[in-house]
Design an enzyme around this catalytic site. Structure first.
Site, PDB file in Angstrom:
ATOM      1  N   THR A 198       0.825  -1.207   0.000  1.00 31.96           N
ATOM      2  CA  THR A 198       0.000   0.000   0.000  1.00 31.96           C
ATOM      3  C   THR A 198       0.861   1.259   0.000  1.00 31.96           C
ATOM      4  O   THR A 198       0.523   2.263  -0.627  1.00 31.96           O
ATOM      5  CB  THR A 198      -0.931   0.011   1.225  1.00 31.96           C
ATOM      6  OG1 THR A 198      -1.595  -1.238   1.316  1.00 31.96           O
ATOM      7  CG2 THR A 198      -1.972   1.112   1.108  1.00 31.96           C
ATOM      8  N   THR A 199       2.011   1.201   0.688  1.00 34.63           N
ATOM      9  CA  THR A 199       2.923   2.339   0.719  1.00 34.63           C
ATOM     10  C   THR A 199       3.436   2.673  -0.675  1.00 34.63           C
ATOM     11  O   THR A 199       3.827   3.811  -0.953  1.00 34.63           O
ATOM     12  CB  THR A 199       4.097   2.046   1.677  1.00 34.63           C
ATOM     13  OG1 THR A 199       3.558   1.776   2.978  1.00 34.63           O
ATOM     14  CG2 THR A 199       5.063   3.208   1.787  1.00 34.63           C
ATOM     15  N   TYR A 237     -13.475  -3.338   2.452  1.00 32.31           N
ATOM     16  CA  TYR A 237     -14.793  -2.767   2.119  1.00 32.31           C
ATOM     17  C   TYR A 237     -15.944  -3.757   2.258  1.00 32.31           C
ATOM     18  O   TYR A 237     -16.948  -3.428   2.898  1.00 32.31           O
ATOM     19  CB  TYR A 237     -14.808  -2.140   0.713  1.00 32.31           C
ATOM     20  CG  TYR A 237     -16.073  -1.342   0.467  1.00 32.31           C
ATOM     21  CD1 TYR A 237     -16.223  -0.079   1.018  1.00 32.31           C
ATOM     22  CD2 TYR A 237     -17.135  -1.872  -0.272  1.00 32.31           C
ATOM     23  CE1 TYR A 237     -17.399   0.644   0.835  1.00 32.31           C
ATOM     24  CE2 TYR A 237     -18.299  -1.158  -0.464  1.00 32.31           C
ATOM     25  CZ  TYR A 237     -18.435   0.101   0.090  1.00 32.31           C
ATOM     26  OH  TYR A 237     -19.592   0.807  -0.084  1.00 32.31           O
ATOM     27  N   TYR A 241      -2.009 -10.316   5.871  1.00 36.66           N
ATOM     28  CA  TYR A 241      -1.759  -8.923   6.257  1.00 36.66           C
ATOM     29  C   TYR A 241      -3.023  -8.386   6.919  1.00 36.66           C
ATOM     30  O   TYR A 241      -4.041  -8.201   6.266  1.00 36.66           O
ATOM     31  CB  TYR A 241      -1.378  -8.098   5.028  1.00 36.66           C
ATOM     32  CG  TYR A 241      -1.092  -6.629   5.290  1.00 36.66           C
ATOM     33  CD1 TYR A 241      -0.881  -6.130   6.576  1.00 36.66           C
ATOM     34  CD2 TYR A 241      -1.013  -5.740   4.232  1.00 36.66           C
ATOM     35  CE1 TYR A 241      -0.612  -4.795   6.795  1.00 36.66           C
ATOM     36  CE2 TYR A 241      -0.742  -4.394   4.437  1.00 36.66           C
ATOM     37  CZ  TYR A 241      -0.549  -3.926   5.711  1.00 36.66           C
ATOM     38  OH  TYR A 241      -0.293  -2.584   5.925  1.00 36.66           O
ATOM     39  N   ARG A 282      -7.346   0.074   7.543  1.00 34.97           N
ATOM     40  CA  ARG A 282      -7.513   0.299   6.106  1.00 34.97           C
ATOM     41  C   ARG A 282      -8.598  -0.599   5.498  1.00 34.97           C
ATOM     42  O   ARG A 282      -9.242  -0.211   4.527  1.00 34.97           O
ATOM     43  CB  ARG A 282      -6.191   0.053   5.372  1.00 34.97           C
ATOM     44  CG  ARG A 282      -5.168   1.177   5.547  1.00 34.97           C
ATOM     45  CD  ARG A 282      -3.935   0.915   4.699  1.00 34.97           C
ATOM     46  NE  ARG A 282      -2.968   1.985   4.809  1.00 34.97           N
ATOM     47  CZ  ARG A 282      -2.900   3.044   3.983  1.00 34.97           C
ATOM     48  NH1 ARG A 282      -3.780   3.165   3.011  1.00 34.97           N
ATOM     49  NH2 ARG A 282      -1.976   3.964   4.138  1.00 34.97           N
ATOM     50  N   LYS A 315       1.622 -10.336   8.759  1.00 34.77           N
ATOM     51  CA  LYS A 315       2.006  -8.963   9.098  1.00 34.77           C
ATOM     52  C   LYS A 315       0.856  -8.407   9.920  1.00 34.77           C
ATOM     53  O   LYS A 315      -0.251  -8.232   9.417  1.00 34.77           O
ATOM     54  CB  LYS A 315       2.241  -8.136   7.838  1.00 34.77           C
ATOM     55  CG  LYS A 315       2.549  -6.666   8.112  1.00 34.77           C
ATOM     56  CD  LYS A 315       2.651  -5.860   6.813  1.00 34.77           C
ATOM     57  CE  LYS A 315       2.874  -4.376   7.098  1.00 34.77           C
ATOM     58  NZ  LYS A 315       2.881  -3.552   5.856  1.00 34.77           N
ATOM     59  N   ILE A 352       7.616  -5.078   8.862  1.00 36.89           N
ATOM     60  CA  ILE A 352       7.568  -4.546   7.496  1.00 36.89           C
ATOM     61  C   ILE A 352       7.251  -3.072   7.662  1.00 36.89           C
ATOM     62  O   ILE A 352       6.157  -2.696   8.088  1.00 36.89           O
ATOM     63  CB  ILE A 352       6.540  -5.274   6.623  1.00 36.89           C
ATOM     64  CG1 ILE A 352       6.993  -6.729   6.404  1.00 36.89           C
ATOM     65  CG2 ILE A 352       6.361  -4.557   5.281  1.00 36.89           C
ATOM     66  CD1 ILE A 352       6.008  -7.588   5.641  1.00 36.89           C
TER      67      ILE A 352
END
Length: 294
Positions: free
Chosen positions: A49-50, A112, A138, A143, A167, A209
Site C-alpha cells: 500500500t505504501t 470494504y 496482512y 484500512r 504482518k 515490514i
C-alpha cells in the site's frame, strides 16, 4: 531455510517514486532500493500500500515488480504485495505476476466488503492453495474495515501449509500476544506498525515490514536488530529518537509523509497520485525541522 528465518528483521515497504508528470521514476526507485539495502534492510516489499499500488495500472505494477527484482538482484529477498476483495481476481493475479521469483506474497485482508471470519478464512485458503510461493497474511483493520482475529490466523496457520506468516498491523497488543503464544514454530509474525515494533519484538515478533525504514533505514534497522538480540536498553534511545518521526510519517496520510521525508533527503520528487496529496505546508515544515535535528 524457513520463511520465518529468511524474513527475520526489517523489511521495507517501498514507495513508488513519480516524476513531475506522474509517470514512474524508475531511476529514483533504484536509488531508494540501494539506500535501504546499503543501510541494513533485510528484505524489501514491492507493491504494498505504501507503494500506492491502488493507483498503479496492472501494467505499471508489473513493471515496478520486475524492475525491483532486477535491481535488487540477489542482495536481499523480495516480497510482492498481491491482495484484494475479489478472491478470484487475486488468484488470477498470481498468474499475471511472475510470483515464483518472490520470496513470498503479502496479501491484505479483503477491504470494504467486510467478510465474516469464515469468509476471511476461505479467501486466504483459496489464494494460498493457488500460490506457488508462501503466503503472508496482512491484517490492517484501519484500512480494510475488518480484523483477522487471532483465532482465524491460528486456524489458517494450522490448516494451510502454504500460509507461513502474518504482518500484524491491528495495533491490538493482546491479539498479537495470543498469536505469538500459539503459533506454529516456523510461522512468521512481523509487525506492521513502526511505532510499536520495539514492544512487539519484546513479545516475540520476528521483525517488521516498515514504512519508516524508507527514510530512516540505518537507525531503524539498528533498533530492530538490537531488539531481536534482546538488547532493549540499547534500542530504547533509538526508539525515542525516531518517535516524532513516526508521528510525522502518519500525521496526514501514508505515503504522503514518507514521500515528504524522502524528498527532503534528495532521493525522490514529492509527487503522489490522486486521491492522495502531498503533506500540508505546516506538517511539511515540521518534517524539515525534525530532519535538521537528526
Amino acid at each position: 531455510m524457513s520463511l520465518r528465518q529468511q524474513l527475520r528483521g526489517t523489511g521495507v515497504a517501498l514507495v513508488t517514486p513519480f516524476n513531475s508528470d506522474k509517470t514512474i521514476d524508475f531511476s529514483a526507485l533504484g536509488k531508494l532500493i540501494d539506500f535501504v539495502i546499503d543501510n541494513g534492510a533485510q528484505y524489501v516489499v514491492s507493491l504494498g500500500t505504501t507503494g500506492e499500488t491502488p493507483v498503479l495500472s496492472k501494467e505499471e505494477q508489473k513493471e515496478v515488480f520486475e524492475y525491483t527484482l532486477a535491481h535488487v538482484g540477489n542482495r536481499v529477498p523480495v516480497v510482492i504485495g498481491i491482495g484484494g476483495n475479489n478472491t478470484a481476481a487475486v488468484i488470477k493475479d498470481l498468474e499475471y505476476f511472475d510470483v515464483k521469483k518472490a520470496a513470498a506474497i503479502l496479501s491484505a485482508s479483503p477491504y470494504y466488503n467486510k467478510p465474516s471470519q469464515e469468509g476471511i478464512y476461505q479467501h486466504y485458503k483459496a489464494i494460498a492453495e493457488a500460490a506457488p510461493v508462501p503466503l503472508i497474511l496482512y491484517n490492517v483493520p484501519g484500512r480494510t474495515g475488518s480484523n483477522i482475529s487471532a483465532a482465524t490466523c491460528l486456524r489458517l496457520a494450522a490448516d494451510v501449509p502454504n500460509i507461513q506468516g502474518i504482518k500484524e498491523a491491528s495495533g491490538n497488543m493482546v491479539q498479537c500476544m495470543h498469536i505469538l503464544a500459539n503459533r506454529p514454530e516456523d510461522f512468521l509474525v512481523t509487525s506492521g506498525d513502526d511505532h510499536v515494533t520495539l514492544p512487539l519484538i519484546a513479545c516475540g515478533m520476528d521483525g517488521v515490514i516498515s514504512v519508516a525504514a524508507n527514510c530512516f533505514p540505518q537507525d531503524f534497522c539498528q533498533l530492530v536488530n538490537l531488539a531481536l538480540a534482546g538488547q532493549f536498553a540499547a534500542a530504547q534511545p533509538l526508539q525515542f529518537k525516531l518517535l516524532e518521526g513516526y508521528d510525522l510519517l502518519f500525521a496526514e496520510n501514508n505515503p504522503a509523509g514518507v514521500k515528504a521525508f524522502l524528498f527532503e533527503l534528495g532521493l525522490i520528487q514529492n509527487e503522489l497520485r490522486l486521491p492522495v496529496v502531498p503533506l500540508s505546508q505546516g506538517v511539511h515544515d515540521q518534517v524539515k525541522t525534525y530532519l535538521k535535528q537528526l
